[in-house]
Design a protein around this motif. Sequence first.
Motif, PDB file in Angstrom:
ATOM      1  N   GLY A 255       0.849  -1.351  -0.219  1.00 22.94           N
ATOM      2  CA  GLY A 255      -0.107  -0.226  -0.046  1.00 22.94           C
ATOM      3  C   GLY A 255       0.961   1.443  -0.080  1.00 22.94           C
ATOM      4  N   ALA A 256       2.371   1.398  -0.507  1.00 31.47           N
ATOM      5  CA  ALA A 256       2.999   2.443  -0.696  1.00 31.47           C
ATOM      6  C   ALA A 256       3.356   2.095  -1.396  1.00 31.47           C
ATOM      7  CB  ALA A 256       3.499   2.260   0.484  1.00 31.47           C
ATOM      8  N   VAL A 257       4.009   3.925  -2.113  1.00 35.87           N
ATOM      9  CA  VAL A 257       4.145   3.990  -3.142  1.00 35.87           C
ATOM     10  C   VAL A 257       6.095   5.107  -3.465  1.00 35.87           C
ATOM     11  CG1 VAL A 257       4.347   5.310  -5.858  1.00 35.87           C
ATOM     12  CG2 VAL A 257       2.368   4.221  -4.955  1.00 35.87           C
ATOM     13  N   ALA A 258       6.867   4.722  -3.857  1.00 37.26           N
ATOM     14  CA  ALA A 258       8.531   4.979  -3.880  1.00 37.26           C
ATOM     15  C   ALA A 258       8.250   5.948  -5.472  1.00 37.26           C
ATOM     16  CB  ALA A 258       9.442   4.407  -3.891  1.00 37.26           C
ATOM     17  N   THR A 279      -3.211   5.565  -5.954  1.00 35.98           N
ATOM     18  CA  THR A 279      -2.575   4.435  -6.167  1.00 35.98           C
ATOM     19  C   THR A 279      -2.736   3.820  -4.219  1.00 35.98           C
ATOM     20  OG1 THR A 279      -1.264   4.678  -7.977  1.00 35.98           O
ATOM     21  CG2 THR A 279      -0.485   2.355  -6.242  1.00 35.98           C
ATOM     22  N   VAL A 280      -2.350   5.287  -3.692  1.00 38.13           N
ATOM     23  CA  VAL A 280      -1.791   4.082  -1.710  1.00 38.13           C
ATOM     24  C   VAL A 280      -3.462   4.197  -1.731  1.00 38.13           C
ATOM     25  CG1 VAL A 280      -1.691   5.522   0.522  1.00 38.13           C
ATOM     26  CG2 VAL A 280      -0.123   5.574  -1.566  1.00 38.13           C
ATOM     27  N   TRP A 322      10.773  10.318  -3.270  1.00 35.50           N
ATOM     28  CA  TRP A 322       9.023  10.665  -2.200  1.00 35.50           C
ATOM     29  C   TRP A 322       8.391   9.404  -2.573  1.00 35.50           C
ATOM     30  CZ3 TRP A 322       7.246  14.710  -6.656  1.00 35.50           C
ATOM     31  CH2 TRP A 322       7.917  16.040  -6.577  1.00 35.50           C
ATOM     32  N   HIS A 323       8.098   9.878  -1.137  1.00 36.00           N
ATOM     33  CA  HIS A 323       7.217   8.516  -0.529  1.00 36.00           C
ATOM     34  C   HIS A 323       6.097   8.584  -0.437  1.00 36.00           C
ATOM     35  CE1 HIS A 323      11.019   5.700   0.229  1.00 36.00           C
ATOM     36  NE2 HIS A 323      11.810   7.333   0.419  1.00 36.00           N
ATOM     37  N   PHE A 324       5.199   7.720  -0.554  1.00 34.70           N
ATOM     38  CA  PHE A 324       3.890   8.147  -0.450  1.00 34.70           C
ATOM     39  C   PHE A 324       3.137   6.591   0.289  1.00 34.70           C
ATOM     40  CE2 PHE A 324       4.764  10.107  -4.487  1.00 34.70           C
ATOM     41  CZ  PHE A 324       4.286  11.794  -3.965  1.00 34.70           C
ATOM     42  N   ALA A 325       2.314   7.196   1.591  1.00 38.40           N
ATOM     43  CA  ALA A 325       2.010   6.254   2.285  1.00 38.40           C
ATOM     44  C   ALA A 325       0.840   6.459   2.943  1.00 38.40           C
ATOM     45  CB  ALA A 325       2.519   5.437   3.563  1.00 38.40           C
TER      46      ALA A 325
END
Length: 333
Positions: A255-258, A279-280, A322-325
Amino acid sequence: MQARSASDRPTPDREKVERFRRDCEALTGGAPDAGRALALAVSGGPDSLGLLLLAHAAFPGAVIAATVDHGLRPEAAEEAGFVRQLCNRLGLPHETLGGTVPAAGNLQQGARALRYKLLADWAAGRAAWLATAHQQDDVAETFLMRARRGAGVGGLAAMAAARPLGRVMLIRPLLHWTRAELESVVADAGIAPVRDPSNADPRFDRARIRALLAQMGELPADRLAAAARNLRDAEDALAWLADREWQARAVVDGGAVALDPAGLPREIRRRLAERAVATVRAAHGLGPEWRETGLEPLLAALDAGGTGTIAEVIARAGAAIWHFALAPPRRSH
């Protein structure tokens, strides 16, 4: 709202029918037939009646139609009945679709969302394509409405001529036709179309823009529509580039995106950040509906090496990545 009898109702001009056939088949890739029907959204207004008459003449036996009654106006049921009677005379199937517009939010946006959902559900399994009667003047009006709000390339771009809608393909074969041309098709058939009073109601943005265009010869609809089509080409190119960069630069882990934004133009970084947030959210079952109003501050924070939160997603700018969660739940006090 009375139509002449079938015996004295003329077929649309042959050149117009052939023009419509070419425009439609450019989107469908071939002629609709009984096995791959063309579904039409027909309100009873001049644009949709023009679509109905042209499609029936171009593809006899391959057309079905539906009218949506939102239940917002008492006249709507009568208008749907008028379309049904006309379809009976033409010998093609017709259904009236009903639903309730959500009370909250923008009324016209809610009605539009309901209309597309009802039409997509109805057309699925019955047809390969669903055609709407959006035409050149609609494109020009939408362009001005969105330009006034400061829209970007995507907002100013002309509506797509074809796009998936549920299990059918939504097509708009009349984007190069004018409102006047479609009105002439209907008038030549001896049919008095439905006139939606909201189209002249100054409370609505589109009605005011339509009146402005009628008064301002220096804002020709065909030139505005051409500008919108040029921006559609630009939007498609940007979407293609963003998709390519997503494949090369994004890593989705559960459930995370880098995301690696190095060297990308700002517009592409914005699109990738938007996709990462979506996406998250999808990975955590939050659904596709979220507003982008906070996206610009989020992008500014990330560009500055900081952190931001939007739509229950937290984004952090680490060392070149960049990190998305999913954002942690807020603490209650």
